[in-house]
Design a protein around this motif. Sequence first.
Motif, PDB file in Angstrom:
ATOM      1  N   ALA A  34       5.878  15.326 -19.147  1.00  0.00           N
ATOM      2  CA  ALA A  34       4.692  15.392 -18.293  1.00  0.00           C
ATOM      3  C   ALA A  34       3.649  14.372 -18.726  1.00  0.00           C
ATOM      4  N   GLY A  35       3.554  14.128 -20.040  1.00  0.00           N
ATOM      5  CA  GLY A  35       2.622  13.124 -20.549  1.00  0.00           C
ATOM      6  C   GLY A  35       2.977  11.725 -20.080  1.00  0.00           C
ATOM      7  N   ALA A  36       4.276  11.408 -20.064  1.00  0.00           N
ATOM      8  CA  ALA A  36       4.704  10.096 -19.560  1.00  0.00           C
ATOM      9  C   ALA A  36       4.355   9.946 -18.080  1.00  0.00           C
ATOM     10  N   MET A  37       4.566  11.017 -17.316  1.00  0.00           N
ATOM     11  CA  MET A  37       4.214  10.966 -15.901  1.00  0.00           C
ATOM     12  C   MET A  37       2.696  10.926 -15.710  1.00  0.00           C
ATOM     13  N   TRP A  38       1.943  11.530 -16.629  1.00  0.00           N
ATOM     14  CA  TRP A  38       0.479  11.488 -16.564  1.00  0.00           C
ATOM     15  C   TRP A  38      -0.005  10.049 -16.724  1.00  0.00           C
ATOM     16  N   ALA A  39       0.607   9.307 -17.663  1.00  0.00           N
ATOM     17  CA  ALA A  39       0.224   7.901 -17.836  1.00  0.00           C
ATOM     18  C   ALA A  39       0.486   7.114 -16.550  1.00  0.00           C
ATOM     19  N   ALA A  40       1.636   7.364 -15.920  1.00  0.00           N
ATOM     20  CA  ALA A  40       1.927   6.697 -14.653  1.00  0.00           C
ATOM     21  C   ALA A  40       0.950   7.132 -13.563  1.00  0.00           C
ATOM     22  N   TYR A  41       0.589   8.408 -13.575  1.00  0.00           N
ATOM     23  CA  TYR A  41      -0.393   8.920 -12.608  1.00  0.00           C
ATOM     24  C   TYR A  41      -1.718   8.166 -12.732  1.00  0.00           C
ATOM     25  N   ILE A  42      -2.176   7.927 -13.957  1.00  0.00           N
ATOM     26  CA  ILE A  42      -3.439   7.229 -14.181  1.00  0.00           C
ATOM     27  C   ILE A  42      -3.386   5.813 -13.605  1.00  0.00           C
ATOM     28  N   VAL A  43      -2.293   5.113 -13.869  1.00  0.00           N
ATOM     29  CA  VAL A  43      -2.149   3.739 -13.396  1.00  0.00           C
ATOM     30  C   VAL A  43      -2.143   3.688 -11.867  1.00  0.00           C
ATOM     31  N   PHE A  44      -1.321   4.539 -11.241  1.00  0.00           N
ATOM     32  CA  PHE A  44      -1.174   4.469  -9.785  1.00  0.00           C
ATOM     33  C   PHE A  44      -2.335   5.139  -9.054  1.00  0.00           C
ATOM     34  N   SER A  45      -3.031   6.058  -9.713  1.00  0.00           N
ATOM     35  CA  SER A  45      -4.232   6.617  -9.112  1.00  0.00           C
ATOM     36  C   SER A  45      -5.297   5.542  -8.973  1.00  0.00           C
ATOM     37  N   ALA A  46      -5.458   4.730 -10.015  1.00  0.00           N
ATOM     38  CA  ALA A  46      -6.433   3.637  -9.958  1.00  0.00           C
ATOM     39  C   ALA A  46      -6.060   2.629  -8.875  1.00  0.00           C
ATOM     40  N   ARG A  47      -4.782   2.293  -8.782  1.00  0.00           N
ATOM     41  CA  ARG A  47      -4.346   1.319  -7.765  1.00  0.00           C
ATOM     42  C   ARG A  47      -4.517   1.892  -6.359  1.00  0.00           C
ATOM     43  N   THR A  48      -4.220   3.176  -6.197  1.00  0.00           N
ATOM     44  CA  THR A  48      -4.380   3.808  -4.891  1.00  0.00           C
ATOM     45  C   THR A  48      -5.843   3.840  -4.481  1.00  0.00           C
TER      46      THR A  48
ATOM     47  N   ASP B 190       0.838  -1.211   0.000  1.00  0.00           N
ATOM     48  CA  ASP B 190       0.000   0.000   0.000  1.00  0.00           C
ATOM     49  C   ASP B 190       0.866   1.252   0.000  1.00  0.00           C
ATOM     50  N   TRP B 191       1.865   1.274   0.867  1.00  0.00           N
ATOM     51  CA  TRP B 191       2.741   2.444   0.951  1.00  0.00           C
ATOM     52  C   TRP B 191       3.571   2.603  -0.312  1.00  0.00           C
ATOM     53  N   GLY B 192       3.972   1.484  -0.904  1.00  0.00           N
ATOM     54  CA  GLY B 192       4.713   1.561  -2.162  1.00  0.00           C
ATOM     55  C   GLY B 192       3.869   2.171  -3.274  1.00  0.00           C
ATOM     56  N   THR B 193       2.590   1.810  -3.290  1.00  0.00           N
ATOM     57  CA  THR B 193       1.686   2.376  -4.296  1.00  0.00           C
ATOM     58  C   THR B 193       1.501   3.873  -4.090  1.00  0.00           C
ATOM     59  N   VAL B 194       1.325   4.297  -2.843  1.00  0.00           N
ATOM     60  CA  VAL B 194       1.172   5.718  -2.546  1.00  0.00           C
ATOM     61  C   VAL B 194       2.436   6.494  -2.914  1.00  0.00           C
ATOM     62  N   LEU B 195       3.583   5.918  -2.617  1.00  0.00           N
ATOM     63  CA  LEU B 195       4.843   6.581  -2.945  1.00  0.00           C
ATOM     64  C   LEU B 195       4.991   6.760  -4.456  1.00  0.00           C
ATOM     65  N   ALA B 196       4.688   5.705  -5.212  1.00  0.00           N
ATOM     66  CA  ALA B 196       4.775   5.798  -6.676  1.00  0.00           C
ATOM     67  C   ALA B 196       3.766   6.807  -7.218  1.00  0.00           C
ATOM     68  N   PHE B 197       2.564   6.823  -6.640  1.00  0.00           N
ATOM     69  CA  PHE B 197       1.542   7.782  -7.038  1.00  0.00           C
ATOM     70  C   PHE B 197       2.026   9.210  -6.776  1.00  0.00           C
ATOM     71  N   GLY B 198       2.629   9.444  -5.608  1.00  0.00           N
ATOM     72  CA  GLY B 198       3.122  10.775  -5.279  1.00  0.00           C
ATOM     73  C   GLY B 198       4.251  11.220  -6.190  1.00  0.00           C
ATOM     74  N   VAL B 199       5.174  10.311  -6.507  1.00  0.00           N
ATOM     75  CA  VAL B 199       6.270  10.639  -7.416  1.00  0.00           C
ATOM     76  C   VAL B 199       5.731  10.996  -8.797  1.00  0.00           C
ATOM     77  N   ALA B 200       4.768  10.188  -9.287  1.00  0.00           N
ATOM     78  CA  ALA B 200       4.172  10.470 -10.591  1.00  0.00           C
ATOM     79  C   ALA B 200       3.459  11.816 -10.585  1.00  0.00           C
ATOM     80  N   MET B 201       2.735  12.101  -9.514  1.00  0.00           N
ATOM     81  CA  MET B 201       2.011  13.355  -9.405  1.00  0.00           C
ATOM     82  C   MET B 201       2.963  14.556  -9.372  1.00  0.00           C
ATOM     83  N   GLY B 202       4.020  14.442  -8.554  1.00  0.00           N
ATOM     84  CA  GLY B 202       4.984  15.530  -8.475  1.00  0.00           C
ATOM     85  C   GLY B 202       5.712  15.747  -9.785  1.00  0.00           C
ATOM     86  N   GLY B 203       6.133  14.661 -10.423  1.00  0.00           N
ATOM     87  CA  GLY B 203       6.815  14.783 -11.711  1.00  0.00           C
ATOM     88  C   GLY B 203       5.928  15.368 -12.784  1.00  0.00           C
ATOM     89  N   MET B 204       4.663  14.931 -12.815  1.00  0.00           N
ATOM     90  CA  MET B 204       3.716  15.444 -13.804  1.00  0.00           C
ATOM     91  C   MET B 204       3.522  16.947 -13.644  1.00  0.00           C
TER      92      MET B 204
END
Length: 332
Positions: free
Chosen positions: A195-209, A111-125
């Motif tokens: 930013a588009g690449a990070m947006w794709a990651a944001y979508i994936v990890f947002s759903a998982r979160t 769970d924490w790993g997913t949140v961390l990846a989501f936060g990194v994607a969000m910040g990078g985007m």
Amino acid sequence: MNDQRSAAEPAAAAVAVPESVTALEGADAVAETPGEPGAPAAGAWAARRAALAPIALVVAGGLSVQFGSAVAALLMPKAGALGVVTLRLAAASLILLVICRPKLRGHSRADWGTVLAFGVAMGGMNTLFYLALDRIPLGIAVTLEVLGPLALSVFASRRLINVLWAGLALVGVVLLGGGGFDRLDPVGAAFALGAGAMWAAYIVFSARTGRRFPQADGLALAMVVAAVLSLPLGIIESGAKLTVPSTMALGAAVAVLSSVLPYTLELMALRRLPAPTFAVMMSLEPAIAAGAGFLILDQALSTTDALAIALVIGASIGAVRSRSAAAPRREA
């Protein structure tokens, strides 16, 4: 290769049909079922309304985030691109922590790993997008950025027709570049594509979160991660400028419009829409951004730019329709 493709097809089929489409088909079935007068129609309307709800959430989120981006562009001369990112994420994280009060206990390491990846994607985007916005017009920046979600959709579906839609989007990008991205500022274009690449990651990890955390708890925690990552960059670039009251007020407004409201709406939508379907619905973002840029920033587009944006939007809409049409054939 054939074995790999056949193994991937069930997964692609699982994400190919939006739940809203399934709900609409169910509504039609209810409407055709005999029973008490008025009951089928009422049931069909309820099903259609439930099917359209996540779509309305995505559209509302798009309107909020793009007009928030336009306000952020007005703030950049005062605080800089990285300063605006810091103000936005810091204010958004504080607001979400107060509203959600997320629990820190009872979560697994995954769970924490997913949140961390989501936060990194969000910040990078956010960081890459605002760096792009500092160099190129809002509508064009979002058009380049939306290629990330479109690529996610094409990869997830693995169908030839969607590769053709991706080719149409590429034509639009070539038109935007005018044969060379130096017209747009190549660094700004590169930031937008990143930013588009990070947006794709944001979508994936947002759903998982959204699946791992109740309500918006995961979003609040991920926003804190993004804010912490952006804080040193904002302080280095802007320093004391971030503490000016008027700047802080505009930063809070940007946080609500561009982070708190749209991310919450998108998280709710992703609980009812497959991630690839959500990704291609982002095709509306360039048009919304172009409108916001024109109304707030006085950024008029040339005829070629407008055509390029239309091609990218058309490609994304075509990808949605082709997946929806393919679902009944798979079930037959």
